[in-house]
Design an enzyme around this catalytic site. Sequence first.
Site, PDB file in Angstrom:
ATOM      1  NE  ARG A   1     -14.641  28.138  34.619  1.00  0.00           N
ATOM      2  CZ  ARG A   1     -15.327  28.546  35.229  1.00  0.00           C
ATOM      3  NH1 ARG A   1     -15.798  29.516  34.966  1.00  0.00           N
ATOM      4  NH2 ARG A   1     -16.179  27.665  36.022  1.00  0.00           N
TER       5      ARG A   1
ATOM      6  CG  ASP B   1     -20.029  17.356  37.892  1.00  0.00           C
ATOM      7  OD1 ASP B   1     -19.453  17.685  36.956  1.00  0.00           O
ATOM      8  OD2 ASP B   1     -19.634  18.563  39.024  1.00  0.00           O
TER       9      ASP B   1
ATOM     10  CB  THR C   1      -6.736  31.800  37.576  1.00  0.00           C
ATOM     11  OG1 THR C   1      -6.791  30.616  37.435  1.00  0.00           O
ATOM     12  CG2 THR C   1      -5.092  32.216  38.901  1.00  0.00           C
TER      13      THR C   1
ATOM     14  CG  ASP D   1     -19.847  21.235  36.315  1.00  0.00           C
ATOM     15  OD1 ASP D   1     -19.725  20.659  35.033  1.00  0.00           O
ATOM     16  OD2 ASP D   1     -19.072  21.694  36.571  1.00  0.00           O
TER      17      ASP D   1
END
Length: 274
Positions: A169, A268, A173, A265
């Site tokens: 990603r 992670d 944006t 995340d």
Amino acid sequence: MCKPGQTRRDRDVSDAIPSGSARMKVTRPLSLILGHDRAWPSKRPLTSIGVLARLALAMTGIFSPAPSGIHILSHPLAASFLTEIRDQTASRHLVRHHLRALGLLLFYEATRDLSQHPVRVTTPLTEADGARIAVSVGLVPILRAGLGMVDGILEVLPEAKVFHLGVFRDEKTLEPVEYYSKLAQHKPVDVAFVIDPMLATGGSATAAVSRLKSWGVKRIKFLGVFAAPEGVTKLTSAHPDVEIHLCAVDTRLNDKGYIVPGMGDAGDRQFSGE
Ligand code: URA
């Protein structure tokens, strides 16, 4: 006692859906709210506003049904695993274990309608009628967070093909950018399962499904653990024929595109976090 139109399972879960959304309380028959009784694929296209509004109302228990084609896994194990991986103190080992298990539980639910063909086998004693899966199945984990859900699925369907799809990603944006795919080198499978624990903006999932359709896959389902309403809306609006299997629809996305409350995340937490 079951009420008219209510199955025993509906009644058993009618007090609360133990999903990750602490606010998700269900007072209607589950099959109505989650659309379990509807045929796949859904024939009814959904507008974004319709999806969002109905999802939000179903989450508060005010109104049902939620959009067809969206299934929230209702199982005490799933609820417990989900709660534990939300906890920021959960170890990497535990996060990996639970995501793997949730992948398996989601796949189990999502494959209830897989086509089978009848077979006859010879046991040590006599002949027996049975069934075998009649379609080729492809697992499409979106790198890297989707990887952790694949191994549990392969334990129950070891012959499934796995096609890794690298989509990141763009942090500015928030749009998906594909960086890895080997799809074109292979014949399309009959049924593909796009796998990503986080359906956040919906950009990666929508791009992955478009990619699979242009490769030639006719039946596609999405398996995810946490979703934001925005992600569900984006995916269902772009691809109303894709069934979505989730453990929880959370409250919102934050300005960085993270699901809130979510689990942070997911890459992670499984692979490289402290
Ligand atoms: N990806 C993640 O890993 N977590 C989120 O909350 C959203 C996207």
